[in-house]
Enzyme design. Structure first.
Site, PDB file in Angstrom:
ATOM      1  N   CYS A  49       0.816  -1.223   0.000  1.00  0.00           N
ATOM      2  CA  CYS A  49       0.000   0.000   0.000  1.00  0.00           C
ATOM      3  C   CYS A  49       0.845   1.267   0.000  1.00  0.00           C
ATOM      4  O   CYS A  49       0.318   2.367  -0.142  1.00  0.00           O
ATOM      5  CB  CYS A  49      -0.945  -0.001   1.197  1.00  0.00           C
ATOM      6  N   HIS A  67      -4.172   6.916   2.521  1.00  0.00           N
ATOM      7  CA  HIS A  67      -4.490   5.589   1.996  1.00  0.00           C
ATOM      8  C   HIS A  67      -5.885   5.215   2.486  1.00  0.00           C
ATOM      9  O   HIS A  67      -6.192   5.350   3.670  1.00  0.00           O
ATOM     10  CB  HIS A  67      -3.436   4.595   2.498  1.00  0.00           C
ATOM     11  N   ASN A 113     -10.537  -0.896   0.154  1.00  0.00           N
ATOM     12  CA  ASN A 113      -9.080  -0.678   0.152  1.00  0.00           C
ATOM     13  C   ASN A 113      -8.522  -1.203  -1.173  1.00  0.00           C
ATOM     14  O   ASN A 113      -8.586  -2.402  -1.440  1.00  0.00           O
ATOM     15  CB  ASN A 113      -8.481  -1.422   1.345  1.00  0.00           C
TER      16      ASN A 113
HETATM   17  O1  UT7 Z   1      -3.853  -1.652   3.610  1.00  0.00           O
HETATM   18  C1  UT7 Z   1      -3.810  -2.108   4.923  1.00  0.00           C
HETATM   19  C2  UT7 Z   1      -4.719  -3.287   5.093  1.00  0.00           C
HETATM   20  N1  UT7 Z   1      -5.327  -3.596   6.341  1.00  0.00           N
HETATM   21  C3  UT7 Z   1      -5.996  -2.776   7.180  1.00  0.00           C
HETATM   22  O2  UT7 Z   1      -6.024  -1.596   7.063  1.00  0.00           O
HETATM   23  C4  UT7 Z   1      -6.721  -3.471   8.298  1.00  0.00           C
HETATM   24  C5  UT7 Z   1      -6.803  -2.656   9.553  1.00  0.00           C
HETATM   25  N2  UT7 Z   1      -7.759  -3.230  10.483  1.00  0.00           N
HETATM   26  C6  UT7 Z   1      -9.081  -3.038  10.378  1.00  0.00           C
HETATM   27  O3  UT7 Z   1      -9.542  -2.339   9.494  1.00  0.00           O
HETATM   28  C7  UT7 Z   1      -9.972  -3.657  11.420  1.00  0.00           C
HETATM   29  O4  UT7 Z   1      -9.177  -4.261  12.433  1.00  0.00           O
HETATM   30  C8  UT7 Z   1     -10.956  -4.732  10.843  1.00  0.00           C
HETATM   31  C9  UT7 Z   1     -12.021  -4.034  10.000  1.00  0.00           C
HETATM   32  C10 UT7 Z   1     -10.204  -5.746  10.010  1.00  0.00           C
HETATM   33  C11 UT7 Z   1     -11.667  -5.439  11.975  1.00  0.00           C
HETATM   34  O5  UT7 Z   1     -12.337  -4.489  12.797  1.00  0.00           O
HETATM   35  P1  UT7 Z   1     -12.140  -4.500  14.377  1.00  0.00           P
HETATM   36  O6  UT7 Z   1     -12.967  -3.424  14.921  1.00  0.00           O
HETATM   37  O7  UT7 Z   1     -10.658  -4.463  14.660  1.00  0.00           O
HETATM   38  O8  UT7 Z   1     -12.784  -5.898  14.755  1.00  0.00           O
HETATM   39  P2  UT7 Z   1     -12.142  -7.098  15.579  1.00  0.00           P
HETATM   40  O9  UT7 Z   1     -11.200  -7.866  14.755  1.00  0.00           O
HETATM   41  O10 UT7 Z   1     -11.696  -6.576  16.904  1.00  0.00           O
HETATM   42  O11 UT7 Z   1     -13.432  -8.013  15.820  1.00  0.00           O
HETATM   43  C12 UT7 Z   1     -14.555  -7.534  16.587  1.00  0.00           C
HETATM   44  C13 UT7 Z   1     -15.639  -8.583  16.530  1.00  0.00           C
HETATM   45  C14 UT7 Z   1     -15.150  -9.994  16.854  1.00  0.00           C
HETATM   46  O12 UT7 Z   1     -16.182 -10.660  17.554  1.00  0.00           O
HETATM   47  P3  UT7 Z   1     -16.157 -10.800  19.146  1.00  0.00           P
HETATM   48  O13 UT7 Z   1     -14.866 -11.497  19.461  1.00  0.00           O
HETATM   49  O14 UT7 Z   1     -16.189  -9.395  19.663  1.00  0.00           O
HETATM   50  O15 UT7 Z   1     -17.381 -11.590  19.423  1.00  0.00           O
HETATM   51  C15 UT7 Z   1     -14.980 -10.624  15.490  1.00  0.00           C
HETATM   52  O16 UT7 Z   1     -15.109 -12.021  15.520  1.00  0.00           O
HETATM   53  O17 UT7 Z   1     -16.206  -8.652  15.210  1.00  0.00           O
HETATM   54  C16 UT7 Z   1     -16.110 -10.003  14.718  1.00  0.00           C
HETATM   55  N3  UT7 Z   1     -15.847  -9.944  13.290  1.00  0.00           N
HETATM   56  C17 UT7 Z   1     -16.804  -9.832  12.364  1.00  0.00           C
HETATM   57  N4  UT7 Z   1     -18.155  -9.775  12.457  1.00  0.00           N
HETATM   58  C18 UT7 Z   1     -18.846  -9.639  11.320  1.00  0.00           C
HETATM   59  C19 UT7 Z   1     -14.647  -9.945  12.659  1.00  0.00           C
HETATM   60  N5  UT7 Z   1     -14.812  -9.835  11.336  1.00  0.00           N
HETATM   61  C20 UT7 Z   1     -16.150  -9.764  11.127  1.00  0.00           C
HETATM   62  C21 UT7 Z   1     -16.929  -9.638   9.958  1.00  0.00           C
HETATM   63  N6  UT7 Z   1     -18.267  -9.567  10.103  1.00  0.00           N
HETATM   64  N7  UT7 Z   1     -16.397  -9.546   8.731  1.00  0.00           N
END
Ligand code: UT7
Length: 342
Positions: free
Chosen positions: A114, A249, A279
């Site tokens: 990226c 980005h 993204n």
């Molecule tokens: O170019 C660079 C590329 N990468 C990035 O920029 C990624 C940066 N990170 C992010 O954007 C975020 O961390 C994500 C969008 C990937 C995830 O969001 P988050 O707020 O960090 O969620 P999390 O991983 O802390 O998960 C929160 C909850 C979990 O459930 P519990 O444990 O609270 O019950 C996950 O299992 O959301 C759940 N979860 C989902 N639910 C529905 C994780 N992915 C999903 C999903 N749909 N796709």
């Protein structure tokens, strides 16, 4: 005085097919509400079977050349940034060079996930500032849909396909005032996609898919973009309040808002289009820059901060002195955008 590397043309290409969050609900256990709340993404574009990083890069490149009113035969160099190239080789830049008709130009790829487009833009700018070259096409282009595992809800909600391009031209105004780049390869395992030539002792059947530690990257992203932006702003001899527009980005709307806040700038000062495209890695900044111009958000003399982070881990920022796009004699004003916008 050394020449400056003015951005003389901006281009973008978005594949026609739209994949909405509702479409993704049918593929994995997720919801439109969750995706919008956590990422700000509503939909993304998906390349057709006959499209690739090079075909999309050619379209974006043509639009940028048209706006700059530069004959492709006058280009000295074509640079392409992509993490989803047409093949291991030749460079995607060579295919774009042929496709746009840059018959005199050299071509090579700059690979930094990226951070790729910013790296290519800094590389191209320096060819111009040293007086070596006069006209350079810089493209960021991605078909991430081909390296996303559409059964993995951790990643498939985020990414999309797009291409963006800029034409750099030697000038006495505009162009980069400063840039900074950083890398921490010890955290390579936090965000990666293996390729066909990866180590043979790695037991990874899904080797080419994007693998990501989302929470780790989230925390890293805000801190990395803030510190890189501060460093680049200081190197340009400016203060934070001198910044007219942030073009970050486009990874996640929450990351963009948090970074603007950390810099002490209102979130409205940041360009956001992640809601429509997700993204798109190396394509995200040039597409956002093109759309900032279409929306009339870029003015003569503006100080524009580009900032990015990604696989490497790597991160960087650049300050641009904005000069009008178009040919030197009659630079186009934003009001003309609709004529050539796609
Ligand atoms: O170019 C660079 C590329 N990468 C990035 O920029 C990624 C940066 N990170 C992010 O954007 C975020 O961390 C994500 C969008 C990937 C995830 O969001 P988050 O707020 O960090 O969620 P999390 O991983 O802390 O998960 C929160 C909850 C979990 O459930 P519990 O444990 O609270 O019950 C996950 O299992 O959301 C759940 N979860 C989902 N639910 C529905 C994780 N992915 C999903 C999903 N749909 N796709």
């Amino acid at each position: 005085m050394n020449p400056r590397a003015r951005i003389a043309g901006l281009g973008k290409y978005l594949p026609a097919h739209i994949r909405t969050n509702a479409d993704i609900e049918k593929l994995v256990d997720t919801s439109d509400a969750w995706i919008q709340e956590r990422t700000g993404v509503r939909e993304r574009r998906i390349a057709a079977d006959n499209e690739s990083a090079s075909t999309m890069g050619i379209e974006a490149g043509r639009q940028a050349l048209e706006q700059a009113e530069i004959d492709p035969a006058e280009l000295d160099l074509v640079l392409s940034a992509t993490t989803s190239p047409d093949g291991t080789f030749p460079a995607t830049a060579s295919l774009i060079q042929d496709g746009v008709g840059a018959v005199r130009a050299g071509a090579f790829d700059v690979t930094a996930a990226c951070v790729g487009f910013l790296s290519a833009l800094a590389t191209g700018s320096q060819f111009i500032e040293t007086g070596s070259y006069k006209r350079i096409l810089v493209v960021g282009t991605e078909v991430l849909s081909r390296i996303v595992d559409w059964t993995d809800r951790d990643t498939c909600i985020l990414f999309g396909d797009a291409a963006g391009a800029v034409v750099l031209e030697a000038s006495d105004q505009g162009g980069p005032l400063s840039f900074v780049f950083h890398s921490d390869g010890s955290r390579a395992d936090k965000l990666y996609a293996h390729g066909p030539a990866t180590r043979r002792d790695i037991d990874d059947h899904d080797y080419h898919f994007i693998s990501m530690d989302g929470r780790h990257i989230f925390k890293f992203a805000v801190q990395a973009m803030e510190s890189a932006a501060r460093e680049a702003i200081e190197a340009a001899g400016m203060k934070i309040e001198d910044v007219d527009l942030l073009v970050p980005h486009q990874a996640n709307a929450r990351i963009i808002r948090a970074t603007a806040k950390a810099l002490g700038l209102p979130e409205e000062r940041a360009m956001v289009n992640v809601d429509r495209y997700g993204n798109t890695s190396a394509a995200s900044i040039p597409v956002a820059l093109r759309e900032a111009w279409e929306e009339g958000r870029l003015h003569d003399g503006d100080r524009v901060v580009l900032m990015t982070f990604g696989g490497g881990l790597s991160w960087g920022a650049m300050v641009l002195d904005w000069a009008p796009v178009g040919p030197l004699s009659a630079a186009a004003e934003p009001a003309h955008a609709t004529a050539s916008g796609s």
